[in-house]
Design an enzyme around this catalytic site. Sequence first.
Site, PDB file in Angstrom:
ATOM      1  N   SER A 128       0.691  -1.282  -0.139  1.00  0.00           N
ATOM      2  CA  SER A 128       0.040   0.140  -0.054  1.00  0.00           C
ATOM      3  C   SER A 128       0.938   0.992  -0.012  1.00  0.00           C
ATOM      4  CB  SER A 128      -0.874   0.061   1.206  1.00  0.00           C
ATOM      5  OG  SER A 128      -0.230   0.159   2.421  1.00  0.00           O
ATOM      6  N   ASN A 166      -2.305  -2.729  12.858  1.00  0.00           N
ATOM      7  CA  ASN A 166      -3.813  -2.701  12.882  1.00  0.00           C
ATOM      8  C   ASN A 166      -4.339  -0.918  13.512  1.00  0.00           C
ATOM      9  OD1 ASN A 166      -3.363  -4.855  11.734  1.00  0.00           O
ATOM     10  ND2 ASN A 166      -4.361  -6.143  13.212  1.00  0.00           N
ATOM     11  N   THR A 203     -40.162  25.587 -11.859  1.00  0.00           N
ATOM     12  CA  THR A 203     -40.468  23.886 -11.040  1.00  0.00           C
ATOM     13  C   THR A 203     -39.697  23.110 -13.031  1.00  0.00           C
ATOM     14  OG1 THR A 203     -42.448  24.180 -11.403  1.00  0.00           O
ATOM     15  CG2 THR A 203     -41.476  24.660  -9.368  1.00  0.00           C
ATOM     16  N   HIS A 204     -39.562  21.997 -12.931  1.00  0.00           N
ATOM     17  CA  HIS A 204     -39.649  20.800 -13.997  1.00  0.00           C
ATOM     18  C   HIS A 204     -38.776  21.523 -14.583  1.00  0.00           C
ATOM     19  CE1 HIS A 204     -42.817  18.872 -11.715  1.00  0.00           C
ATOM     20  NE2 HIS A 204     -43.121  19.872 -12.062  1.00  0.00           N
ATOM     21  N   SER A 256     -12.750  26.081 -27.724  1.00  0.00           N
ATOM     22  CA  SER A 256     -12.529  25.041 -29.048  1.00  0.00           C
ATOM     23  C   SER A 256     -11.515  24.665 -29.590  1.00  0.00           C
ATOM     24  CB  SER A 256     -13.617  24.666 -29.243  1.00  0.00           C
ATOM     25  OG  SER A 256     -13.945  24.524 -30.223  1.00  0.00           O
ATOM     26  N   LYS A 316     -15.941  29.711 -29.416  1.00  0.00           N
ATOM     27  CA  LYS A 316     -16.933  29.336 -27.959  1.00  0.00           C
ATOM     28  C   LYS A 316     -16.295  29.449 -27.167  1.00  0.00           C
ATOM     29  CE  LYS A 316     -18.859  25.801 -27.687  1.00  0.00           C
ATOM     30  NZ  LYS A 316     -18.961  24.543 -27.585  1.00  0.00           N
ATOM     31  N   ASN A 338     -16.552  27.864 -23.116  1.00  0.00           N
ATOM     32  CA  ASN A 338     -17.011  26.736 -22.361  1.00  0.00           C
ATOM     33  C   ASN A 338     -16.652  26.556 -21.210  1.00  0.00           C
ATOM     34  OD1 ASN A 338     -17.734  26.042 -24.692  1.00  0.00           O
ATOM     35  ND2 ASN A 338     -15.397  23.802 -24.548  1.00  0.00           N
ATOM     36  N   GLU A 363     -18.559  22.141 -16.036  1.00  0.00           N
ATOM     37  CA  GLU A 363     -18.801  20.530 -15.844  1.00  0.00           C
ATOM     38  C   GLU A 363     -17.421  20.243 -14.971  1.00  0.00           C
ATOM     39  OE1 GLU A 363     -17.663  20.889 -20.337  1.00  0.00           O
ATOM     40  OE2 GLU A 363     -19.666  22.480 -20.086  1.00  0.00           O
ATOM     41  N   TYR A 392      -9.335  -6.976  12.282  1.00  0.00           N
ATOM     42  CA  TYR A 392      -9.021  -6.267  11.272  1.00  0.00           C
ATOM     43  C   TYR A 392      -8.750  -7.604   9.864  1.00  0.00           C
ATOM     44  CZ  TYR A 392      -6.056  -3.674   7.527  1.00  0.00           C
ATOM     45  OH  TYR A 392      -5.300  -3.789   6.741  1.00  0.00           O
ATOM     46  N   GLN A 426      -6.854  -1.990   3.687  1.00  0.00           N
ATOM     47  CA  GLN A 426      -6.411  -1.659   2.968  1.00  0.00           C
ATOM     48  C   GLN A 426      -7.125  -0.581   2.028  1.00  0.00           C
ATOM     49  OE1 GLN A 426      -2.286  -3.336   2.302  1.00  0.00           O
ATOM     50  NE2 GLN A 426      -2.776  -3.015   0.634  1.00  0.00           N
ATOM     51  N   LYS A 466      -8.694   3.506   1.834  1.00  0.00           N
ATOM     52  CA  LYS A 466      -7.471   4.857   1.984  1.00  0.00           C
ATOM     53  C   LYS A 466      -7.424   5.296   0.731  1.00  0.00           C
ATOM     54  CE  LYS A 466      -4.244   2.657   5.034  1.00  0.00           C
ATOM     55  NZ  LYS A 466      -4.726   1.285   5.040  1.00  0.00           N
TER      56      LYS A 466
END
Length: 462
Positions: free
Chosen positions: A23, A110, A155-156, A277, A283, A285, A290, A317, A322, A325
Amino acid sequence: MTKLWGGRFTKTAEEWVDAFGASIGFDQALVMEDIQGSLAHVSMLGKCGILSADETDQIKAGLKTLREKAKAGELEFSVQNEDIHLNLEKFLIDEIGPVGGKLHTGRSRNDQVATDMHLYLRNETQTIMEAVRNVQQALLNQASAHVETLIPGYTHLQRAQPVSFAHHLMAYFWMLERDYSRFEDSLKRVNVSPLGAGALAGTTFPIDRAYSAELLGFDGIYENSLDAVSDRDFIVEFLSAASLTMMHLSRLCEELILWSSQEFQFIEMDDAFATGSSIMPQKKNPDMAELIRGKTGRVYGGLFSLLTTLKGLPLAYNKDMQEDKEGMFDAVHTVKGSLKIFAGMIDTMDVRTEVMEKAVHNDFSNATELADYLASKGLPFREAHEVVGKLVLTAINKGVFLLGLTYEDFQQAHELFEKDIYDVLEPKTVVARRNSAGGTGFDQVRIALKKAEAILGVHANT
């Protein structure tokens, strides 16, 4: 290379098996927490007379040297030593000799790893809480400047009623306030010490768990050694709070993306948080919004992954743990980065008030006012609703909105309409009159801003 635990074994694993089980590739992120925990542990061993004063001092000096090397990036971790604990123990023995092997007296990997993660999440949760406050401040700044800026409420995803833009933004302030509260409350479960629980059953050495917990700033200790080494609830709880936070950010990202589109044009993102773009020069963006929306799934994944890992594990344990993490580290990194980006994105966005103003005048979102108007004059609301529905149809057939109807149109619909109906239908009047507690009325919005300022002010003074 001889394993630090290899006395019982007569053959060694192949390198690829070691690499699969190791690990250290990710838990080296816990290097400072592991050293911090070890310093407290050796101090406790010295206090309890389990180690001599000289041994304690040697180990402390060695650990402090390793801490400085870690800060300088001078430690070269090895897959052969599996994890952060064995790597640091090997470094310590190389640094100060065989006495370094006495550090592990009275503890196990542990309880050691559990301690590291409690320390790590305590620090990172507090950092994330600070970042949440920064986003709340950015929202409050924008809201304070736009109390009487109107925007269509939906709404909607259909226009419903006009609202104050400040009111809309402050909805996210209160979502984030709940997020802050969840992180804050989770610290009660994070700030508990498993150190000294051993592998699962405690230890025969006369240790003082309360003392090591005190040195590490924990509020107390786990009362059951089995629970101490197998509990990952605190990570699940963190990932749950982080998932909710990312969900809230993602919802606002979706609105920012819509609002900045050519179809809405309500806002423009600052150039620092947008991209262009490669083939379409016009463009702009909203890529950061996003990306945060997309990264939400990573945090959800960490939560579901850990829940799935834990659901079938017997005490105490198991190596499966493991897997606790990487999702935690990734979620911490993702949430911190998203919150930092968000604060800047909100602070710098350009609000196009004139476009919003035009939008609320060119729709039927003031229709509810007509129904309320008639109901306030004694007409049952259901009848008022039908009257207004027919009026909307009349306006559509005439190619106008409600403010474009003639007084005769209103009178033909119902005799209760009077000439004050035009004032009632003005979008600013529509919003200002919604003065119930928590509503979008300007007075209520200003009350909400004062409450938010008080929350952030208290935070700033603590």
